[in-house]
Structure formats: C-alpha cells, structure tokens
Design a protein around this motif. Structure first.
Motif, PDB file in Angstrom:
ATOM      1  N   ASP A  25      68.551 -90.367 -13.894  1.00 55.14           N
ATOM      2  CA  ASP A  25      67.730 -91.462 -13.393  1.00 55.14           C
ATOM      3  C   ASP A  25      66.801 -91.329 -12.200  1.00 55.14           C
ATOM      4  OD1 ASP A  25      70.217 -90.533 -11.816  1.00 55.14           O
ATOM      5  OD2 ASP A  25      70.261 -92.673 -10.997  1.00 55.14           O
ATOM      6  N   VAL A  26      66.975 -90.866 -11.713  1.00 55.77           N
ATOM      7  CA  VAL A  26      65.793 -89.823 -10.893  1.00 55.77           C
ATOM      8  C   VAL A  26      64.776 -89.577 -10.979  1.00 55.77           C
ATOM      9  CG1 VAL A  26      66.030 -88.098  -8.623  1.00 55.77           C
ATOM     10  CG2 VAL A  26      68.488 -89.251  -9.117  1.00 55.77           C
ATOM     11  N   MET A  28      63.835 -89.890 -13.942  1.00 49.87           N
ATOM     12  CA  MET A  28      62.919 -90.600 -14.659  1.00 49.87           C
ATOM     13  C   MET A  28      62.528 -91.885 -13.381  1.00 49.87           C
ATOM     14  SD  MET A  28      65.615 -91.766 -17.660  1.00 49.87           S
ATOM     15  CE  MET A  28      64.924 -92.443 -19.151  1.00 49.87           C
ATOM     16  N   ALA A  29      63.083 -92.172 -12.547  1.00 50.99           N
ATOM     17  CA  ALA A  29      61.908 -93.514 -11.661  1.00 50.99           C
ATOM     18  C   ALA A  29      60.667 -92.622 -10.997  1.00 50.99           C
ATOM     19  CB  ALA A  29      63.084 -93.426 -10.459  1.00 50.99           C
ATOM     20  N   ALA A  30      61.196 -91.116 -10.789  1.00 56.43           N
ATOM     21  CA  ALA A  30      59.546 -89.899 -10.341  1.00 56.43           C
ATOM     22  C   ALA A  30      58.661 -89.891 -11.171  1.00 56.43           C
ATOM     23  CB  ALA A  30      60.462 -89.398  -9.345  1.00 56.43           C
ATOM     24  N   ASN A  31      58.603 -90.694 -12.595  1.00 51.17           N
ATOM     25  CA  ASN A  31      57.529 -89.985 -13.847  1.00 51.17           C
ATOM     26  C   ASN A  31      57.690 -91.344 -14.611  1.00 51.17           C
ATOM     27  OD1 ASN A  31      57.129 -86.840 -13.376  1.00 51.17           O
ATOM     28  ND2 ASN A  31      59.580 -87.147 -13.032  1.00 51.17           N
ATOM     29  N   PRO A  32      56.998 -92.461 -14.075  1.00 50.83           N
ATOM     30  CA  PRO A  32      57.251 -93.343 -14.755  1.00 50.83           C
ATOM     31  C   PRO A  32      55.993 -93.463 -15.705  1.00 50.83           C
ATOM     32  CG  PRO A  32      55.836 -94.210 -12.613  1.00 50.83           C
ATOM     33  CD  PRO A  32      57.046 -92.653 -13.056  1.00 50.83           C
ATOM     34  N   GLN A  33      55.280 -91.933 -15.752  1.00 55.76           N
ATOM     35  CA  GLN A  33      54.724 -92.016 -17.126  1.00 55.76           C
ATOM     36  C   GLN A  33      55.126 -91.848 -17.701  1.00 55.76           C
ATOM     37  OE1 GLN A  33      54.735 -89.948 -14.388  1.00 55.76           O
ATOM     38  NE2 GLN A  33      54.469 -88.112 -14.748  1.00 55.76           N
ATOM     39  N   GLU A  34      56.051 -91.206 -17.904  1.00 55.99           N
ATOM     40  CA  GLU A  34      57.020 -90.370 -19.162  1.00 55.99           C
ATOM     41  C   GLU A  34      58.043 -91.428 -19.591  1.00 55.99           C
ATOM     42  OE1 GLU A  34      55.420 -88.193 -21.086  1.00 55.99           O
ATOM     43  OE2 GLU A  34      53.855 -87.306 -19.441  1.00 55.99           O
ATOM     44  N   ILE A  35      58.328 -92.256 -19.324  1.00 58.38           N
ATOM     45  CA  ILE A  35      59.309 -93.254 -19.236  1.00 58.38           C
ATOM     46  C   ILE A  35      59.757 -93.162 -20.986  1.00 58.38           C
ATOM     47  CG2 ILE A  35      58.994 -95.267 -19.232  1.00 58.38           C
ATOM     48  CD1 ILE A  35      61.621 -94.207 -17.627  1.00 58.38           C
ATOM     49  N   ASP A  36      58.925 -93.205 -21.853  1.00 56.95           N
ATOM     50  CA  ASP A  36      59.353 -93.629 -23.182  1.00 56.95           C
ATOM     51  C   ASP A  36      58.802 -92.245 -24.126  1.00 56.95           C
ATOM     52  OD1 ASP A  36      58.830 -96.597 -22.677  1.00 56.95           O
ATOM     53  OD2 ASP A  36      56.724 -96.426 -23.425  1.00 56.95           O
ATOM     54  N   THR A  37      59.472 -90.493 -23.549  1.00 59.51           N
ATOM     55  CA  THR A  37      59.518 -89.502 -24.133  1.00 59.51           C
ATOM     56  C   THR A  37      60.835 -89.467 -24.114  1.00 59.51           C
ATOM     57  OG1 THR A  37      57.136 -88.820 -23.241  1.00 59.51           O
ATOM     58  CG2 THR A  37      58.853 -87.184 -23.830  1.00 59.51           C
ATOM     59  N   PHE A  38      61.344 -89.233 -25.064  1.00 57.35           N
ATOM     60  CA  PHE A  38      62.876 -88.743 -25.327  1.00 57.35           C
ATOM     61  C   PHE A  38      62.946 -87.091 -24.912  1.00 57.35           C
ATOM     62  CE2 PHE A  38      62.307 -93.093 -27.034  1.00 57.35           C
ATOM     63  CZ  PHE A  38      63.715 -93.925 -26.257  1.00 57.35           C
ATOM     64  N   ILE A  39      62.000 -86.528 -26.599  1.00 59.66           N
ATOM     65  CA  ILE A  39      62.242 -85.102 -26.052  1.00 59.66           C
ATOM     66  C   ILE A  39      60.879 -84.781 -25.859  1.00 59.66           C
ATOM     67  CG2 ILE A  39      62.516 -83.651 -27.761  1.00 59.66           C
ATOM     68  CD1 ILE A  39      63.671 -84.884 -29.549  1.00 59.66           C
ATOM     69  N   PHE A  40      60.675 -84.058 -25.013  1.00 59.99           N
ATOM     70  CA  PHE A  40      58.847 -83.380 -24.675  1.00 59.99           C
ATOM     71  C   PHE A  40      59.197 -82.001 -25.380  1.00 59.99           C
ATOM     72  CE2 PHE A  40      60.904 -85.393 -20.567  1.00 59.99           C
ATOM     73  CZ  PHE A  40      60.078 -86.100 -20.306  1.00 59.99           C
ATOM     74  N   VAL A  44      54.482 -79.944 -19.581  1.00 64.76           N
ATOM     75  CA  VAL A  44      53.906 -81.755 -19.081  1.00 64.76           C
ATOM     76  C   VAL A  44      54.750 -81.058 -17.673  1.00 64.76           C
ATOM     77  CG1 VAL A  44      55.781 -83.884 -19.249  1.00 64.76           C
ATOM     78  CG2 VAL A  44      54.928 -82.627 -21.482  1.00 64.76           C
ATOM     79  N   GLU A  45      54.235 -81.463 -17.230  1.00 61.77           N
ATOM     80  CA  GLU A  45      54.705 -81.262 -15.833  1.00 61.77           C
ATOM     81  C   GLU A  45      54.825 -82.808 -15.026  1.00 61.77           C
ATOM     82  OE1 GLU A  45      51.697 -79.655 -12.637  1.00 61.77           O
ATOM     83  OE2 GLU A  45      51.361 -78.256 -13.965  1.00 61.77           O
ATOM     84  N   LEU A  46      56.516 -82.981 -14.310  1.00 64.33           N
ATOM     85  CA  LEU A  46      57.317 -83.957 -14.151  1.00 64.33           C
ATOM     86  C   LEU A  46      57.185 -83.862 -12.488  1.00 64.33           C
ATOM     87  CD1 LEU A  46      60.212 -83.815 -16.727  1.00 64.33           C
ATOM     88  CD2 LEU A  46      57.785 -85.245 -16.539  1.00 64.33           C
ATOM     89  N   ASN A  47      57.556 -84.748 -11.641  1.00 62.73           N
ATOM     90  CA  ASN A  47      58.033 -84.699 -10.421  1.00 62.73           C
ATOM     91  C   ASN A  47      59.910 -84.198 -10.065  1.00 62.73           C
ATOM     92  OD1 ASN A  47      54.968 -85.106  -9.142  1.00 62.73           O
ATOM     93  ND2 ASN A  47      55.477 -87.150  -9.668  1.00 62.73           N
ATOM     94  N   THR A  48      59.651 -83.959  -9.114  1.00 63.49           N
ATOM     95  CA  THR A  48      61.322 -83.239  -9.142  1.00 63.49           C
ATOM     96  C   THR A  48      62.128 -83.554  -7.731  1.00 63.49           C
ATOM     97  OG1 THR A  48      61.262 -81.199  -8.692  1.00 63.49           O
ATOM     98  CG2 THR A  48      61.861 -81.963 -10.894  1.00 63.49           C
ATOM     99  N   PRO A  49      61.969 -85.101  -7.344  1.00 62.53           N
ATOM    100  CA  PRO A  49      62.180 -85.283  -5.927  1.00 62.53           C
ATOM    101  C   PRO A  49      63.344 -84.454  -5.027  1.00 62.53           C
ATOM    102  CG  PRO A  49      62.333 -86.855  -7.198  1.00 62.53           C
ATOM    103  CD  PRO A  49      61.853 -85.981  -8.254  1.00 62.53           C
ATOM    104  N   ALA A  50      63.663 -84.819  -4.349  1.00 62.59           N
ATOM    105  CA  ALA A  50      64.629 -84.268  -3.093  1.00 62.59           C
ATOM    106  C   ALA A  50      65.880 -85.349  -4.027  1.00 62.59           C
ATOM    107  CB  ALA A  50      64.537 -84.075  -2.062  1.00 62.59           C
ATOM    108  N   LEU A  51      66.929 -85.294  -3.917  1.00 64.32           N
ATOM    109  CA  LEU A  51      67.886 -85.864  -3.701  1.00 64.32           C
ATOM    110  C   LEU A  51      68.680 -86.349  -2.418  1.00 64.32           C
ATOM    111  CD1 LEU A  51      70.672 -83.973  -6.402  1.00 64.32           C
ATOM    112  CD2 LEU A  51      68.681 -86.032  -6.882  1.00 64.32           C
ATOM    113  N   GLU A  52      68.727 -87.493  -2.297  1.00 65.91           N
ATOM    114  CA  GLU A  52      69.620 -88.141  -1.422  1.00 65.91           C
ATOM    115  C   GLU A  52      70.497 -87.666  -0.828  1.00 65.91           C
ATOM    116  OE1 GLU A  52      69.630 -92.545  -0.184  1.00 65.91           O
ATOM    117  OE2 GLU A  52      67.558 -92.757  -1.818  1.00 65.91           O
ATOM    118  N   GLU A  53      70.717 -87.000   0.474  1.00 60.63           N
ATOM    119  CA  GLU A  53      72.150 -86.751   0.887  1.00 60.63           C
ATOM    120  C   GLU A  53      73.378 -87.313   0.640  1.00 60.63           C
ATOM    121  OE1 GLU A  53      74.752 -85.524   5.055  1.00 60.63           O
ATOM    122  OE2 GLU A  53      72.069 -85.095   5.002  1.00 60.63           O
ATOM    123  N   GLU A  54      74.209 -87.035  -0.286  1.00 51.69           N
ATOM    124  CA  GLU A  54      74.868 -87.710  -0.647  1.00 51.69           C
ATOM    125  C   GLU A  54      76.546 -87.818   0.529  1.00 51.69           C
ATOM    126  OE1 GLU A  54      77.098 -86.698  -4.533  1.00 51.69           O
ATOM    127  OE2 GLU A  54      74.751 -86.165  -5.633  1.00 51.69           O
TER     128      GLU A  54
END
Length: 69
Positions: A25-26, A28-40, A44-54
């Motif tokens: 989900d993180v 997908m939210a950071a890469n809305p341009q690829e949201i309809d892609t199921f198999i890449f 394809v370059e995807l943003n990978t944001p840091a996770l919030e501290e749990e």
C-alpha cells in the motif's frame, strides 16, 4: 528508488524493499502513475518512500510524544 524486474508485482517489490509484502500500500500510494499495473515489465522506476517509524502499540496515539520527566 526501485527498478522493476520483469514479472515483479506490488507485493513482491514490497517484500524486497521493506521486508513485508503487506506494505504494498505504501508503494502504491507513492506511485499513482502505475496503480493499474499488476505485473511489471523490467525497467520501471518506482519511488520507495521511507516507512514511518512504527510504535509499539502500548500507548494511545495522543501519548506517543508525552514526556513524564
């Protein structure tokens, strides 16, 4: 940033990047341009944001930053 390999899926990428496939989900939210892609496709370059501290879940949200000096 993550560059996909042919056949990658959101959950596989999340497992590789974050160690947990349930964090797709993180990605997908950071890469809305690829949201309809199921198999890449490869490359394809995807943003990978840091996770919030749990939090450990022992305190309610309004007490996380409380100080009891």
């Amino acid at each position: 940033m993550y560059t996909t390999k042919s056949g990658d899926t959101w959950d596989v990428i999340a497992k590789e990047v974050y160690g947990n496939e349930y964090r797709a989900d993180v990605l997908m939210a950071a890469n809305p341009q690829e949201i309809d892609t199921f198999i890449f496709n490869a490359g394809v370059e995807l943003n990978t944001p840091a996770l919030e501290e749990e939090r450990d879940g022992l305190l309610p949200p309004w007490k996380y930053e409380a100080s009891y000096d």
